[in-house]
Design a protein around this motif. Sequence first.
Motif, short mmCIF file in Angstrom:
data_model
loop_
_atom_site.label_atom_id
_atom_site.label_comp_id
_atom_site.label_asym_id
_atom_site.label_seq_id
_atom_site.Cartn_x
_atom_site.Cartn_y
_atom_site.Cartn_z
N THR A 173 0.83 -1.21 0.00
CA THR A 173 0.00 0.00 0.00
C THR A 173 0.87 1.26 0.00
O THR A 173 0.60 2.21 -0.75
CB THR A 173 -0.94 -0.01 1.22
OG1 THR A 173 -1.77 -1.17 1.13
CG2 THR A 173 -1.82 1.22 1.26
N GLN A 174 1.91 1.26 0.82
CA GLN A 174 2.83 2.40 0.86
C GLN A 174 3.56 2.57 -0.47
O GLN A 174 3.72 3.69 -0.96
CB GLN A 174 3.84 2.24 2.00
CG GLN A 174 3.23 2.41 3.38
CD GLN A 174 4.21 2.11 4.49
OE1 GLN A 174 5.30 1.59 4.26
NE2 GLN A 174 3.82 2.42 5.72
N LYS A 221 4.31 5.35 -5.63
CA LYS A 221 4.29 5.26 -7.10
C LYS A 221 3.31 6.28 -7.67
O LYS A 221 3.62 6.98 -8.64
CB LYS A 221 3.88 3.85 -7.54
CG LYS A 221 3.74 3.71 -9.07
CD LYS A 221 2.99 2.46 -9.45
CE LYS A 221 1.53 2.70 -9.23
NZ LYS A 221 0.61 1.86 -9.91
N ASN A 222 2.13 6.40 -7.06
CA ASN A 222 1.13 7.35 -7.55
C ASN A 222 1.62 8.78 -7.42
O ASN A 222 1.41 9.60 -8.33
CB ASN A 222 -0.19 7.15 -6.80
CG ASN A 222 -0.87 5.84 -7.16
OD1 ASN A 222 -0.59 5.24 -8.19
ND2 ASN A 222 -1.73 5.37 -6.29
N ALA A 223 2.27 9.10 -6.30
CA ALA A 223 2.80 10.45 -6.11
C ALA A 223 3.90 10.74 -7.13
O ALA A 223 3.95 11.84 -7.72
CB ALA A 223 3.33 10.61 -4.69
N GLN A 224 4.79 9.78 -7.35
CA GLN A 224 5.87 9.97 -8.32
C GLN A 224 5.33 10.11 -9.73
O GLN A 224 5.81 10.94 -10.51
CB GLN A 224 6.87 8.82 -8.23
CG GLN A 224 7.70 8.84 -6.96
CD GLN A 224 8.61 7.64 -6.83
OE1 GLN A 224 8.35 6.58 -7.41
NE2 GLN A 224 9.67 7.77 -6.06
N THR A 225 4.32 9.31 -10.05
CA THR A 225 3.71 9.40 -11.38
C THR A 225 3.09 10.77 -11.59
O THR A 225 3.24 11.39 -12.64
CB THR A 225 2.65 8.29 -11.56
OG1 THR A 225 3.28 7.02 -11.42
CG2 THR A 225 1.98 8.37 -12.92
N LYS A 226 2.41 11.27 -10.56
CA LYS A 226 1.78 12.59 -10.64
C LYS A 226 2.85 13.66 -10.86
O LYS A 226 2.67 14.57 -11.68
CB LYS A 226 1.00 12.86 -9.35
CG LYS A 226 0.23 14.14 -9.35
CD LYS A 226 -0.56 14.28 -8.05
CE LYS A 226 -1.28 15.61 -8.00
NZ LYS A 226 -2.03 15.78 -6.75
N ASN A 227 3.98 13.55 -10.14
CA ASN A 227 5.07 14.52 -10.30
C ASN A 227 5.68 14.47 -11.69
O ASN A 227 5.95 15.50 -12.30
CB ASN A 227 6.15 14.29 -9.25
CG ASN A 227 5.72 14.70 -7.87
OD1 ASN A 227 4.79 15.48 -7.70
ND2 ASN A 227 6.38 14.17 -6.86
N GLU A 236 2.51 1.65 -3.43
CA GLU A 236 1.56 2.14 -4.43
C GLU A 236 1.30 3.62 -4.25
O GLU A 236 1.20 4.36 -5.24
CB GLU A 236 0.25 1.35 -4.35
CG GLU A 236 0.35 -0.05 -4.93
CD GLU A 236 -0.93 -0.86 -4.79
OE1 GLU A 236 -1.82 -0.49 -3.99
OE2 GLU A 236 -1.03 -1.89 -5.47
N ALA A 237 1.22 4.09 -3.01
CA ALA A 237 1.02 5.52 -2.75
C ALA A 237 2.22 6.31 -3.26
O ALA A 237 2.06 7.38 -3.88
CB ALA A 237 0.79 5.76 -1.26
#
Length: 95
Positions: free
Chosen positions: A44-45, A50-56, A47-48
């Motif tokens: 879960t951590q 990964k999502n933040a990095q993808t957004k950046n 994935e969170a």
Amino acid sequence: DADADEGASSSGWKAEIESITNGTHPALVAELASHKATMQQQITQAEALKNAQTKNVLALFECDKKQVDDEYKAQLEFFQSRLIDSLEQKQRAMA
């Protein structure tokens, strides 16, 4: 009587080995449940993150794309202006 105790102990030991092999031994089940919970928390951590990095990365991409587009428009305006000036100079020279 000692043989009977040894046979019971042996069959208990074999039953415990079998429960471990089958994945039903209480200590094994408890340890695996704890391990699974820890693993799920880590996933879960991850994935969170990964999502933040993808957004950046997407934000950086959009910024770079806008910069390239702005530079293209600036060059286009510069060359258009230069071409118009050149044509106006030729027109004046002919007049």
